[in-house]
Design a protein around this motif. Structure first.
Motif, mmCIF file in Angstrom:
data_model
loop_
_atom_site.group_PDB
_atom_site.id
_atom_site.type_symbol
_atom_site.label_atom_id
_atom_site.label_comp_id
_atom_site.label_asym_id
_atom_site.label_seq_id
_atom_site.Cartn_x
_atom_site.Cartn_y
_atom_site.Cartn_z
ATOM 1 N N TYR A 1 0.860 -1.189 0.000
ATOM 2 C CA TYR A 1 0.000 0.000 0.000
ATOM 3 C C TYR A 1 0.893 1.235 0.000
ATOM 4 O O TYR A 1 1.425 1.629 1.038
ATOM 5 C CB TYR A 1 -0.905 -0.040 1.232
ATOM 6 C CG TYR A 1 -2.030 0.982 1.251
ATOM 7 C CD1 TYR A 1 -2.243 1.886 0.214
ATOM 8 C CD2 TYR A 1 -2.892 1.040 2.344
ATOM 9 C CE1 TYR A 1 -3.268 2.802 0.248
ATOM 10 C CE2 TYR A 1 -3.924 1.960 2.394
ATOM 11 C CZ TYR A 1 -4.111 2.837 1.350
ATOM 12 O OH TYR A 1 -5.124 3.760 1.402
ATOM 13 N N PHE B 1 1.143 4.870 -0.066
ATOM 14 C CA PHE B 1 0.362 6.080 0.204
ATOM 15 C C PHE B 1 1.227 7.035 1.032
ATOM 16 O O PHE B 1 0.963 7.284 2.200
ATOM 17 C CB PHE B 1 -0.910 5.704 0.965
ATOM 18 C CG PHE B 1 -1.975 6.775 0.987
ATOM 19 C CD1 PHE B 1 -1.816 7.996 0.347
ATOM 20 C CD2 PHE B 1 -3.168 6.545 1.670
ATOM 21 C CE1 PHE B 1 -2.794 8.966 0.379
ATOM 22 C CE2 PHE B 1 -4.158 7.508 1.720
ATOM 23 C CZ PHE B 1 -3.981 8.721 1.061
ATOM 24 N N LYS C 1 -1.213 -1.118 -4.383
ATOM 25 C CA LYS C 1 -2.168 -0.033 -4.552
ATOM 26 C C LYS C 1 -1.370 1.253 -4.404
ATOM 27 O O LYS C 1 -0.777 1.509 -3.347
ATOM 28 C CB LYS C 1 -3.284 -0.065 -3.512
ATOM 29 C CG LYS C 1 -4.201 1.165 -3.603
ATOM 30 C CD LYS C 1 -5.232 1.243 -2.493
ATOM 31 C CE LYS C 1 -6.030 2.532 -2.596
ATOM 32 N NZ LYS C 1 -7.027 2.674 -1.498
ATOM 33 N N SER D 1 -1.563 5.040 -4.077
ATOM 34 C CA SER D 1 -2.396 6.212 -3.791
ATOM 35 C C SER D 1 -1.575 7.489 -3.751
ATOM 36 O O SER D 1 -2.010 8.495 -3.204
ATOM 37 C CB SER D 1 -3.119 6.015 -2.456
ATOM 38 O OG SER D 1 -4.059 4.980 -2.536
ATOM 39 N N GLY E 1 -5.002 4.243 -6.903
ATOM 40 C CA GLY E 1 -5.830 4.660 -5.782
ATOM 41 C C GLY E 1 -6.692 5.861 -6.106
ATOM 42 O O GLY E 1 -7.380 6.383 -5.223
ATOM 43 N N SER E 2 -6.667 6.291 -7.366
ATOM 44 C CA SER E 2 -7.453 7.464 -7.780
ATOM 45 C C SER E 2 -8.241 7.140 -9.042
ATOM 46 O O SER E 2 -7.710 6.567 -9.998
ATOM 47 C CB SER E 2 -6.538 8.660 -8.048
ATOM 48 O OG SER E 2 -7.286 9.756 -8.533
ATOM 49 N N CYS F 1 -8.330 -0.472 -10.242
ATOM 50 C CA CYS F 1 -8.279 0.558 -9.215
ATOM 51 C C CYS F 1 -8.843 0.043 -7.898
ATOM 52 O O CYS F 1 -9.612 -0.930 -7.869
ATOM 53 C CB CYS F 1 -9.029 1.822 -9.650
ATOM 54 S SG CYS F 1 -10.837 1.616 -9.704
ATOM 55 N N THR G 1 -10.451 2.419 -5.003
ATOM 56 C CA THR G 1 -10.649 3.837 -4.732
ATOM 57 C C THR G 1 -11.802 4.106 -3.779
ATOM 58 O O THR G 1 -12.766 3.340 -3.705
ATOM 59 C CB THR G 1 -10.914 4.623 -6.032
ATOM 60 O OG1 THR G 1 -12.246 4.367 -6.489
ATOM 61 C CG2 THR G 1 -9.924 4.264 -7.122
#
Length: 312
Positions: free
Chosen positions: A140, A142, A170, A172, A196-197, A212, A214
């Motif tokens: 992840y 982010f 993912k 983001s 993630g968008s 995705c 999201t």
């Protein structure tokens, strides 16, 4: 990408709550069923949008168990299991595997800032070794939230050390160049890259990404499903335009309270506005603005839900 485990449109599902702030599993299971019937291929549960880090370890286990017990297919669930403490990440990952989940989404250890790639490699090595590869691990990325990005060099190292276990990411970050670089470097080996968008859905599919995961898919997944099915052409382009406008509307206010507001009005259920601090419900002005923006985006009304009601 062919044969991606979570290929397609995945909602980062909201976690409804009772007035005492405990998880409302009946409402959450109903929401998950609605998402799967309205454009979602899978569900990212207990992620950022699901407020995972506002729940304790026992609550996170109970939420996942409760969804499976209520008939939500475990194979469609990608639960977040990344915690600051390694042993908590191990426990949640083992638990997800025991429930039948095919993959887990794992934040890097996010309390200590600026860890080295060696430190992150050691953390994920321990996670894989202690869980025995029981389920696939999705990274992840982010950095705006965790302050700990995944470098391409680290991903390459993890893939070489744990082939078939480190399965995807993912991203983001909002940096599409980074997503494209991951696809170029690793997709040939079956590494699944998810945006993630919503704004990148059509682009990432064209470049060989998997789809995705999201937040706005809580309300716009049926348009993502069109993009996933059609890829190109006027219908896909029009659906992508709705995704873009919906994403812009969702991020015009605090994201999680804003999505809860849309669900509250769309279902006529004010309980959707209940949220754990430090998050707060929207102000009336914010609520009116995000509702109008999602209407203008073309997302509303949500199919199969009660007629919209004004803010209470």
């Amino acid at each position: 990408m062919q044969d991606a485990l979570f290929g397609g449109i995945n909602a980062a599902a909201l976690t409804p709550m009772h007035p005492d702030l405990s998880p409302d599993l009946e409402r959450m299971a109903a929401h998950c069923r609605w998402l799967l019937a309205n454009g979602c291929n899978g569900l990212g549960v207990l992620g950022t949008t699901g407020e995972a880090n506002s729940f304790g370890l026992h609550e996170r286990k109970a939420i996942l168990e409760g969804l499976v017990a209520r008939g939500i297919p475990a194979g469609a669930l990608l639960p977040g299991t990344g915690c600051a403490a390694l042993t908590d990440s191990v426990e949640l990952t083992r638990h997800a595997a025991a429930q039948g989940c095919r993959g887990v989404l794992v934040l890097p250890p996010f309390y200590y800032k600026n860890p080295s790639d060696d430190g992150l490699f050691a953390y994920f090595s321990e996670l894989v070794n202690r869980t025995g590869g029981a389920t696939r691990i999705y990274l992840y990325n982010f950095p705006q939230q965790s302050a700990v990005p995944f470098s391409l060099a680290l991903i390459e190292r993890l893939l070489k050390a744990f082939p078939g276990v480190i399965k995807g990411v993912k991203d983001s970050s909002g940096d599409y160049a980074n997503m494209k670089a991951m696809i170029a470097a690793f997709a040939k080996d079956g590494f699944e890259v998810y945006s993630g968008s919503d704004e990148f859905v059509q682009r990432i599919l064209a470049d060989g990404g998997a789809g995705c995961i999201t937040a706005a898919s809580n309300i716009n997944a049926r348009f993502g499903a069109v993009v996933y099915a059609k890829r190109t052409g006027p219908e896909a382009d029009a659906a992508q335009a709705v995704l873009n406008a919906s994403r812009k509307a969702a991020t015009s206010v605090p994201l999680i309270p804003g999505l809860r507001e849309i669900m509250a009005r769309s279902t006529g259920d004010a309980g959707w506005r209940t949220i754990r601090p430090p998050h707060l419900p929207l102000s009336r002005e914010q609520a009116e603005a995000v509702w109008a923006a999602q209407q203008a985006a073309g997302v509303l009304p949500l199919p199969g839900l009660a007629p919209a009601k004004a803010a209470e």
